[in-house]
Design an enzyme around this catalytic site. Structure first.
Site, short mmCIF file in Angstrom:
data_model
loop_
_atom_site.label_atom_id
_atom_site.label_comp_id
_atom_site.label_asym_id
_atom_site.label_seq_id
_atom_site.Cartn_x
_atom_site.Cartn_y
_atom_site.Cartn_z
N SER A 7 4.12 -4.71 19.71
CA SER A 7 2.78 -4.47 19.55
C SER A 7 2.24 -4.42 18.12
O SER A 7 1.52 -3.74 17.70
CB SER A 7 2.61 -3.27 20.09
OG SER A 7 1.13 -2.71 20.21
N HIS A 18 -2.25 2.66 -1.07
CA HIS A 18 -1.40 2.66 -2.34
C HIS A 18 -2.43 2.59 -3.38
O HIS A 18 -2.21 3.62 -4.56
CB HIS A 18 -0.59 1.50 -2.63
CG HIS A 18 0.76 1.72 -1.58
ND1 HIS A 18 1.84 0.80 -2.04
CD2 HIS A 18 0.80 2.17 -0.50
CE1 HIS A 18 3.02 1.27 -1.00
NE2 HIS A 18 2.21 2.14 -0.17
N ASP A 19 -3.37 2.13 -3.57
CA ASP A 19 -4.34 2.34 -4.52
C ASP A 19 -5.14 3.69 -4.77
O ASP A 19 -5.21 3.99 -5.62
CB ASP A 19 -5.62 1.03 -4.44
CG ASP A 19 -6.62 1.17 -5.49
OD1 ASP A 19 -6.08 1.33 -6.79
OD2 ASP A 19 -7.96 1.35 -5.31
N HIS A 48 0.64 2.27 10.95
CA HIS A 48 2.04 1.67 11.20
C HIS A 48 2.11 1.03 12.57
O HIS A 48 3.22 0.26 12.85
CB HIS A 48 3.31 2.75 11.07
CG HIS A 48 3.52 3.16 9.74
ND1 HIS A 48 4.38 4.01 9.27
CD2 HIS A 48 3.17 2.86 8.54
CE1 HIS A 48 4.34 4.46 8.10
NE2 HIS A 48 3.45 3.62 7.51
N THR A 49 1.03 1.06 13.47
CA THR A 49 0.89 0.38 14.60
C THR A 49 0.88 -1.03 14.04
O THR A 49 0.94 -1.84 15.03
CB THR A 49 -0.15 0.89 15.37
OG1 THR A 49 -0.22 0.27 16.62
CG2 THR A 49 -1.57 0.62 14.92
N ARG A 63 -2.38 -1.42 3.69
CA ARG A 63 -1.44 -0.72 2.69
C ARG A 63 -1.85 -0.50 1.40
O ARG A 63 -1.54 0.30 0.57
CB ARG A 63 -0.24 -1.24 2.95
CG ARG A 63 1.10 -0.69 2.36
CD ARG A 63 2.31 -1.41 2.91
NE ARG A 63 3.66 -0.85 1.90
CZ ARG A 63 4.42 -1.55 1.19
NH1 ARG A 63 4.11 -3.09 1.33
NH2 ARG A 63 5.21 -1.29 0.32
N ASN A 70 5.20 -0.69 -4.80
CA ASN A 70 4.31 -1.90 -4.69
C ASN A 70 4.98 -3.36 -4.78
O ASN A 70 4.04 -4.41 -4.75
CB ASN A 70 3.14 -1.73 -5.81
CG ASN A 70 2.39 -0.56 -5.38
OD1 ASN A 70 2.12 -0.05 -4.41
ND2 ASN A 70 1.81 0.17 -6.74
N ASP A 79 5.99 -1.51 14.67
CA ASP A 79 5.58 -1.29 16.04
C ASP A 79 6.21 -2.23 17.17
O ASP A 79 5.33 -3.12 17.31
CB ASP A 79 4.26 -0.79 16.36
CG ASP A 79 3.79 -0.28 17.46
OD1 ASP A 79 4.63 -0.04 18.33
OD2 ASP A 79 2.60 0.04 17.62
#
Length: 327
Positions: free
Chosen positions: A248, A65-66, A193-194, A61, A95, A245
């Site tokens: 999982s 974002h960078d 997002h898993t 993440r 952030n 998720d």
């Protein structure tokens, strides 16, 4: 005719220049200047990430974002200083829940001990993000190196350019397109997002006050919403952490997409992927395909993302400490 020839020469020069810029990032960039660099990164990640697997999600993440602000130049790592005269990306709303800065600092310090002033913080983020995902059993992707570190970091730019979790489809499409990423990249990169967790404030408006009249987002599965209200985010101001998720969240697999198709994506930005036939179709293809196929597509999109607006050659600098520009 002369005009055509002149235009052709200009195009050729432009192609050479662009090619050179792209070529500045290359595999094993540090082969001569710091030959152990990538092994040092990999060794540290392999030793420590298994003890804190959630860090893999936070660092990927951070990398995302960078790269979305001023390109992949480690500007997200810079601390505010009185001399810089501005608030840095780090303090911007998107952030404020980032973690893992100390992990990046420790890797950087090992590299500084081995080869002072050689390996950029931007390359450290890129390599750590990849190696951390691999250690957790996720996909491998190529990380050409040679990025240099930026000198500027503005909180306002982070707020404007990082796709927020409450984005609708148009916002997502625009913000990704601004970085040279297409709809397939949007779907594939959302697959990150898993793994990892979210904080209630990033989605509780969907549960308690979607349109400002105390209602629930109709695009969210009602059973899933009821479970979140009862067990996780018991008020709109709850600060609990929630698996993105469920069941999982430590496994890099296809279950995130299955959840999205069941209207169980946690964020509005997840639900937005179902609002257009193109992105819905990409999700269906991924779910019906193999895990190997997902990994292949994810690798392609990550390779695109980690070359966004990179600084190479004499641009920027190689920071000695990732949180501060060199004095």
């Amino acid at each position: 005719m002369g005009g055509f020839r002149h235009s052709g020469i200009l195009l050729l020069i432009l192609a050479v220049v662009l090619g050179t810029v792209r070529a500045d990032l290359k595999m094993n960039f540090y082969a001569k200047t710091c030959p152990k660099a990538e092994k040092i990164v990999q060794g540290y990640v392999s030793e420590h990430i298994p003890n804190a697997p959630s860090l893999a999600a936070t660092i990927i993440r951070m990398h995302f974002h960078d790269c979305f602000v001023r390109g992949c130049d480690a500007s997200v790592l810079l601390n505010f200083t009185s001399s810089s005269g501005n608030q840095t990306e780090k303090v911007s709303v998107p952030n404020q829940t980032l973690r893992g800065f100390d992990f990046i600092d420790r890797v950087k310090s090992l590299l500084e001990s081995e080869c002072p002033g050689v390996v950029s913080c931007a390359d450290v983020i890129s390599l750590v993000a990849r190696d951390a995902v691999v250690v957790t059993g996720g996909p491998f992707w190529r990380v050409p190196t040679g990025r240099r570190d930026g000198l500027i970091s503005n909180a306002s730019e982070a707020l404007a350019q990082i796709p927020p979790p409450f984005s609708n489809f148009t916002t997502l499409q625009t913000l990704f397109a601004n970085k040279g990423l297409n709809l397939k990249d949007l779907v594939v990169l959302s697959g990150a997002h898993t793994i990892g967790i979210a904080h209630c404030p990033s989605f509780t408006s969907r549960l308690y006050n979607f349109t400002g009249v105390g209602d629930q987002d109709p695009s969210l599965d009602s059973e899933y919403a009821a479970n979140l209200k009862a067990n996780k985010c018991k008020s709109i101001n709850a600060t609990t952490q929630v698996e993105m998720d469920p069941g999982s969240f430590r496994t890099f697999d296809l279950s995130y997409y299955r959840g999205v198709l069941k209207r169980r994506g946690l964020f509005e930005s997840d639900a937005a992927l179902l609002t257009r036939s193109t992105t819905r179709s990409f999700i269906t293809q991924l779910v019906e395909g193999s895990l190997v196929n997902f990994y292949t597509e994810f690798a392609k999109s990550m390779e695109k993302m980690n070359s966004i607006d990179v600084k190479t050659g004499s641009s920027g600098e190689i920071r000695k400490r990732c949180a501060f520009v060199n004095s």
